[in-house]
Every structure is written in structure tokens, then in C-alpha cells.
Design a protein around this motif. Structure first.
Motif, short mmCIF file in Angstrom:
data_model
loop_
_atom_site.label_atom_id
_atom_site.label_comp_id
_atom_site.label_asym_id
_atom_site.label_seq_id
_atom_site.Cartn_x
_atom_site.Cartn_y
_atom_site.Cartn_z
N ASP A 180 41.70 87.12 10.43
CA ASP A 180 40.66 88.14 10.25
C ASP A 180 39.65 88.04 11.39
N SER A 222 27.56 90.99 9.98
CA SER A 222 27.01 90.03 10.94
C SER A 222 26.99 90.60 12.35
N ASN A 255 35.91 90.08 12.85
CA ASN A 255 34.94 91.14 12.57
C ASN A 255 34.66 91.98 13.82
N MET A 298 30.70 89.21 6.89
CA MET A 298 31.50 89.26 8.10
C MET A 298 31.36 90.61 8.80
N GLN A 299 31.38 91.66 7.96
CA GLN A 299 31.27 93.00 8.53
C GLN A 299 29.86 93.26 9.07
N VAL A 302 33.11 88.78 2.91
CA VAL A 302 33.65 89.95 3.60
C VAL A 302 32.51 90.85 4.06
N LYS A 303 31.54 91.03 3.14
CA LYS A 303 30.39 91.86 3.51
C LYS A 303 29.65 91.26 4.68
#
Ligand code: C2E
Ligand code: CA
Ligand code: CA
Length: 697
Positions: free
Chosen positions: A163, A149, A165, A146-147, A143-144
Motif C-alpha cells: 500500500d 497524511s 499513499n 494514510m490518505q 487508512v484515513k
């Protein structure tokens, strides 16, 4: 009784065996005092005891006070309610490692229903827990990532987006809610959808180029990197979406740069070759042939040098435009760099048609150009090669068109020349040169240079060889090797030779009068002159006319010339030489050693000197073969009582060796290169003034 006891023991052993081998820790505590009555090895070891030591200990003694206090409510609950109770907890194992255990407390109920003890069953779930933790951590990381990137990332499940980003939202111009739950294919360009659908269906993990669609409808070239991953507790497809717009643009730019000329935007050499290749292939399949024109601007360098590169560049751009305007669709113009343009006229192998277009190009390019307020005009020279007549490869055609272009320049520029096959061309060139040679003689373009011959012992001047050159108005100083062979074959050698003779004697006379020259001037004689009947008479007349004594002249004849005559009619050569002797003229044998002359014959001829050919001198003193020949020539000259001069002496080592062998007279760059008349005068004056040895000046 003892049998019974034995049976009981055996049963107990089996039970113990069983208890010790089940993958759970088991213990039994009696209610009174909650002390351990029974425990398997697993249980005992879990808390750092062996099976015997643990018996009789209280719960708190086994698991520790802190843990016991914590678990007390569960134990109470289990005992009072008579119900199983379970909990999970961490355990700092006897080995110091943190473990996760799943504990079940089971009441042992008596017949009246009250709990009289408790079974404790413990399963070690460390492995399972650790796996869960790792998964949770990786999920958090994902998740981290993805945010954070910079690349677009989308998760989808069964083709529906779960989902996205922010970078991908940015790239495609949507908000999160606009994309969530939608079909992934909705964001893929229509003609890419089948392929993307196939990749999703196959579940393949691949990387491929595709096209996404922006909210505004624009197509965005992208790269998809597809992986299957655990996300939100399900196997999902994760696709990294890379924007390829920059890369595509850069590639297009690189492609253009690789195929086009930066200044004019015209195709460059590489692109041109490809185009010509295609035309050649078309001709092979029955095409009509084509013409390749090589265009070079006349005196373009002058424009660049005098008006600057900016003006030069502007001129080239204008020329490029004009050439393009003359051409038809299907024709091509490319720039090969500098002021060279190349044109192909497709389907035009007809000489008349090509000539017509070429003349249009001449006019169009030659038209004056206004650059930064200056009117300049440059004419082109154009060379033409035709396919298939003049060549079968692009390289060959270009080379021949280039040759023809030079021909056009040679013929006075601003014109069109068609390539002529080599034979014809050599003839044309010879014809042109012959015409030019005659003109050169008329216009006084020939000059003599003089090369001293020096005695190494006393540094005195022992001779001076006159060597002819052509002062060509465009090509500069042209050496005799480039025009004498042709002069010889066209009999122009006779008037040129006569001019050399007169010129050499005129200088000799003047220098003698000035006290600069006390030795004869050496003039090279050509085969043609030597064979020419009246040549001795001509010399006699010239000497008389100029008032120069014959002893001021030395003639250099090659060994070959003498042999030629000796073979045919030795008497004639001997007679000619004798007549020269009578005039006082000296005779030297030039290039000696190269003509394989029979030495026996030479001694019958009235000769004065031998000139050792340069080829034997150049490898001295190291080369044993050369040394042997040079030594033999020097000895032979001595035995025949002839003088000897070494030609082409360039180094001190050569001079030293020659001197040691008894050859003191040398000619070569070591002493002096051939010089123009004024140069010789200065050289000689300087020597006379300082009286220094020639080799040091
Ligand atoms: P050659 O008679 O053997 O002339 C000597 C050539 O050697 C000259 O070349 C001269 O420049 C060159 N040379 C002199 N010293 C050195 C040196 O130290 N090293 C090297 N590598 N070369 C040296 P050039 O002037 O080019 O003459 C070439 C040939 O052309 C002459 O060879 C001669 O056979 C012929 N030639 C020159 N002038 C005339 C002329 O007026 N009439 C005739 N018939 N032939 C001439
Ligand atoms: Ca010579
Ligand atoms: Ca020579």
C-alpha cells in the motif's frame, strides 16, 4: 431408600457445583411450553434472575419478548429438524451494559428421534468482540490517516509494497499501480540498499536518514520512520517517508551562512580559524610554515560615508575578487567584516616571498575601481605575521598581523609591515613617537590648557595651572601622560618645558594687561628641568625678556623631586628654591601626600603652598583614611604657615568638607576643567560680569 436419595442429592449438588462453575451459561427448556427446567447461576444472572426464580419461566419470560420473537425461527428449526442451531446476538445485560453472546441451541432428542427439550449454551464473547471492533476501527483510522497524511506512507510485507499513499506517489513521481507489488528496495538509492535491507530483515522500529530514488532518477534525501503494524489483517511494516530536501537545503544554506561572509561569499572568521588550525597542524607535522596577512582598507569609511553603502559594498566585492586572483591554490582569503580581509599564504614563510605577494596585493587592491560611474581607489594597509615565528595559535597570529597592520597605517598607510616582537616594537614605537614629538614641537602642535583654582569662601580666583596637551593631527587632543614620560627620558622635556614656560608667561602677561588675571600662573616643572643646571637663569632671563614680574609665576614641583634632591644634596635644592624666591617666583609642592616626605625636611625649604593630591580628595568625605590624611596635611600646612590647595575636587560634598577643615582653595572639575586659553578668557569674563560664585557657574 433414603440412602439412595441421599446419594442422589449429593450427585445433584456436585452437578450443580459443576454447572455453576463452567464459564458458560447453561439452561434446559422442556419442549412443552418451552419452560425452563434447569439453569445454572451464570444463565440466571445473565438475564437478571437467581437460579431458583428462573425455573418454570418461559423462554420469552427469561430473555424478553422481543428477543424471543427474533429467535423464534431458530428455535423452531432446532426443534423440528432436531439439529443444533447457533447464533450471535447483542444482549442488553441486567447491569445495563451491552454484551455480545454466542448462543447454542442443542435439541434433546428422545429415543424415537423427536426433540423433547433443548439445551441452551451461552458464551459471553464481549471481550473478543470489542477487541475486533477496536481493531477494525484502528484499521479504518489508519487508512484515513494514510490518505490524509501530508507525509509519504508505504506498507510493505516481506519487502514488497502492499500500500502507498498519494503524497509518497507524488514525492517519488509514480502512480499507485507502478509501486504496488514492487520491491521496496527498488525505490531506494543503490548505496543505501544494504542498510535498508538490514533494517527490514531485523524488523527494527527505528528512524533514520536515507535516500530514495525519484521516477526520473533523481535522488531524494528522506527520513524513514519504520513501525510494524497490523494492516489488512497481517503484520506489516509501515514506513513514513519524510522529504528532507527542504531541510537539507536549509542546512546547507545555514552551513554556508555560518562559514561565509554574505557580501563577498568569502569564508568568514569561523571558517578561517578552522583553516589556520589545519595549517598549524600541518606545520607541526613538518610543514613549511605560512604567512597570515591582515588587510585593512585605508579610509574606507570615507567611501561609505560619502558615496553610500551600495558603493562601499561593491568596492568590497571587487577587492575580494582581486585578492582572490592574486592568490594561489591552497591560499585562502577571508573577510572578517567591515573592510578587514585576512589572507593565508600556505607554505610561504620566506620573508622575501611574502613581501612579493603582499606587494602584488597592494597593487591589485589599490587599482582604481569603477562603481556606478565613479572611479574610486582605496589603498590597503597590510600587516604580516608568520607561522611559527610570530605565533602558535590562529588568535595570536591574527592579533600580531593586526598589530603589524596598525604599524603600516601609522607609517603612512598603503604599505606592508611585518610583525615585530613586542620589545622591538615598543622601541620602534618610542622611536616613532620621539620623532613625532620633536616634529610636534617644531610644528607648534602643543597647546596649553588652563585650570583655575578658586577660593570657596569668596569665589575669588586664587591661581591658574597651565597644563600641556598635544593637538595631534590624527589622534586629536593627546594628554600629557601619553608623551611626557618619553619626553622626560629623551631629554625632549627640556625644550618642551621651555616652550610651556614661555607660553604660560605670554598668556599670563596678556591676561594681566587685560585685567583678567591678578594671580600667578602655575607651571609644572619636570624632574629633568629642575635638575638642569641653568634652569633658574633661564627663568630669570625669560621673565626679563617678557617683562613679567616673578610674582606672576608659580612653579609646581612634586614632593618626589624635592626628596630626590634632599636625599642627595639638600643644600642644592634649598639653594635653587632660594634663588627662585629671590626672583619672586612662588613654589608649590604638587601631588602632596604621595611622596612620603619627611615633614621635618620640608620645613627647612622655602615653600609657598601644598597641593593635596587628588587621590586623597576623591574618596572624601566618606573615606576615613583619606579624611585623616587630608586633615593632617591641612593642619601641617597651617603650622608651617603654608598655603594649601585641594586638587581634583569634583563634588559639593568634597568642597563642603574641605571648607569645614579650613581648606578653602580648591582646583577641580567642580569649579572648572582645564580650558583652552580662549575658554578660560570666556569663563573669567563671565564670572567677572556676573560676580557669581565660581561653584555655581
Ligand atoms: P597634575 O599637575 O596633578 O595636574 C592635574 C591633573 O588633574 C590634570 O591632568 C587635570 O586635568 C586633572 N584634573 C583637574 N581637575 C580634576 C578633577 O576634578 N578630577 C580629575 N579626575 N582630574 C582633574 P592632566 O592635564 O592630564 O595632567 C596630568 C599630569 O601631567 C599633571 O598632573 C602633571 O604632572 C603633568 N603635566 C601636565 N602639564 C605639564 C607641563 O606642562 N609640564 C610638566 N612637567 N608636567 C605637566
Ligand atoms: Ca600640577
Ligand atoms: Ca597634582
Amino acid at each position: 431408600m433414603s440412602d439412595e436419595l441421599q446419594q442422589l442429592r449429593a450427585e445433584l449438588d456436585r452437578l450443580r457445583l459443576l454447572a455453576n462453575n463452567v464459564p458458560v451459561a447453561v439452561a434446559y427448556y422442556e419442549r412443552a411450553g418451552f419452560t425452563c427446567v434447569l439453569a445454572n447461576r451464570g444463565y440466571a444472572q445473565m438475564f437478571g434472575f437467581d437460579e431458583r426464580a428462573v425455573i418454570g419461566l418461559t423462554f420469552a419470560q427469561v430473555i424478553g419478548d422481543d428477543a424471543a420473537r427474533l429467535i423464534q425461527p431458530q428455535v423452531e428449526h432446532m426443534l423440528t429438524q432436531g439439529r443444533a442451531s447457533s447464533y450471535e446476538r447483542e444482549l442488553s445485560g441486567a447491569d445495563g451494559e451491552l454484551r455480545y453472546i454466542d448462543v447454542h441451541l442443542l435439541p434433546h432428542l428422545a429415543e424415537h428421534g423427536a426433540a423433547i427439550g433443548a439445551f441452551v449454551l451461552i458464551a459471553d464473547i464481549t471481550r473478543h468482540r470489542r477487541g475486533e471492533i477496536a481493531l477494525r476501527k484502528s484499521e479504518e483510522r489508519l487508512v484515513k490517516f494514510m490518505q490524509a497524511s501530508a507525509e509519504g506512507i508505504v506498507f510493505h510485507l516481506g519487502g514488497f509494497i502492499t500500500d502507498v499513499n498519494p503524497p509518497l506517489l507524488n514525492m517519488l513521481g509514480y502512480t499507485l499501480s507502478q509501486m504496488m507489488g514492487r520491491r521496496t528496495l527498488d525505490f531506494v538509492a543503490p548505496d543505501e540498499r544494504a542498510r535498508v535491507a538490514a533494517v527490514i530483515a531485523a524488523g527494527s522500529e527505528i528512524t533514520y536518514d536515507s535516500v530514495a530514488v525519484h521516477a526520473d532518477g533523481r535522488h531524494v534525501p528522506v527520513e524513514f520512520i519504520v513501525r510494524t503494524m497490523e494492516h489488512q489483517n497481517t503484520q506489516q511494516r509501515m514506513t513514513i517517508v519524510r522529504d528532507r530536501r527542504d531541510r537539507v537545503e536549509a542546512q546547507a544554506r545555514i552551513h554556508h551562512m555560518a562559514h561565509h561572509d554574505g557580501l563577498t561569499g568569502l569564508p568568514n572568521r569561523a571558517a578561517f580559524h578552522a583553516h589556520v588550525d589545519a595549517l598549524i597542524a600541518r606545520d607541526a607535522a613538518g610543514g613549511a610554515g605560512f604567512a597570515l596577512l591582515f588587510i585593512d582598507l585605508d579610509h574606507f569609511k570615507r567611501v561609505n560615508d560619502s558615496l553610500g553603502h551600495t558603493v562601499g559594498d561593491a568596492l568590497l566585492q571587487t577587492v575580494a575578487q582581486r585578492v582572490a586572483q592574486v592568490l594561489r591554490a591552497g591560499d585562502l582569503v577571508a573577510r572578517f567584516g567591515g573592510d578587514e580581509f585576512v589572507v593565508v599564504l600556505a607554505d610561504t614563510a620566506n620573508v622575501q616571498a611574502v613581501r612579493h605577494v603582499a606587494h602584488k596585493l597592494l597593487l591589485a587592491v589599490g587599482e582604481p575601481v569603477e562603481v556606478q560611474g565613479t572611479r574610486i581607489s582605496v589603498t590597503p594597509s597590510i600587516g604580516v605575521a608568520l607561522h611559527p615565528l610570530d605565533g602558535h595559535t590562529p588568535a595570536e597570529l591574527i592579533k600580531h598581523a593586526d598589530t603589524a597592520m596598525y604599524q603600516a597605517k601609522a607609517q603612512g598607510r598603503a604599505q606592508v609591515c611585518f610583525f615585530a616582537p613586542p620589545m622591538a616594537q615598543a622601541a620602534v614605537a618610542a622611536l616613532a613617537l620621539e620623532g613625532r614629538l620633536a616634529q610636534a614641537l617644531r610644528d607648534g602642535e602643543f597647546v596649553l590648557h588652563f585650570q583655575p583654582q578658586v577660593n570657596l569662601q569668596d569665589a575669588s580666583l586664587v591661581g591658574l595651572e597651565a597644563l600641556v596637551r598635544w593637538q595631534h593631527p590624527e589622534r586629536g587632543l593627546v594628554g600629557p601622560a601619553e608623551f611626557l614620560p618619553l619626553a622626560e627620558s629623551t631629554r625632549l622635556m627640556l625644550p618642551i618645558g621651555a616652550w610651556v614656560m614661555r607660553e604660560a608667561l605670554v598668556h599670563a602677561r596678556r591676561w594681566a594687561e587685560q585685567g583678567l588675571l591678578h594671580v600667578p600662573v602655575a607651571v609644572n616643572l619636570s624632574q629633568l628641568q629642575f635638575q638642569h643646571g641653568g634652569f633658574v637663569d633661564d627663568i630669570a632671563r625669560l621673565l626679563a625678556e617678557l617683562g613679567v614680574p616673578g610674582s606672576r609665576l608659580e612653579l609646581e614641583l612634586t614632593e618626589r623631586m624635592l626628596m630626590h634632591d634632599i636625599g642627595a644634596d639638600m643644600g642644592a635644592a634649598r639653594a635653587t628654591l632660594l634663588r627662585l624666591k629671590a626672583l619672586g617666583v612662588r613654589v608649590a609642592v604638587d601631588d602632596f601626600g604621595t611622596g612620603y616626605s619627611s615633614l621635618g625636611h620640608l620645613k627647612d625649604l622655602p615653600l609657598d603652598r601644598l597641593k593635596i593630591d587628588r587621590s586623597f580628595i576623591q574618596d572624601l568625605p566618606g573615606d576615613r583614611g583619606s579624611a585623616a590624611i587630608a586633615r593632617a596635611i591641612i593642619q601641617m600646612a597651617r603650622s608651617l604657615d603654608l598655603g594649601v590647595v585641594a586638587e581634583g575636587v569634583e563634588t559639593q560634598a568634597q568642597a563642603k568638607w574641605l571648607l569645614s577643615q579650613g581648606c578653602a582653595d580648591v582646583q577641580g572639575f567642580l569649579c572648572a576643567a582645564p580650558m583652552a586659553a580662549a575658554g578660560f578668557e570666556a569663563w573669567q569674563r563671565a564670572r567677572m560680569a556676573s560676580a557669581l560664585p565660581a561653584t555655581s557657574g
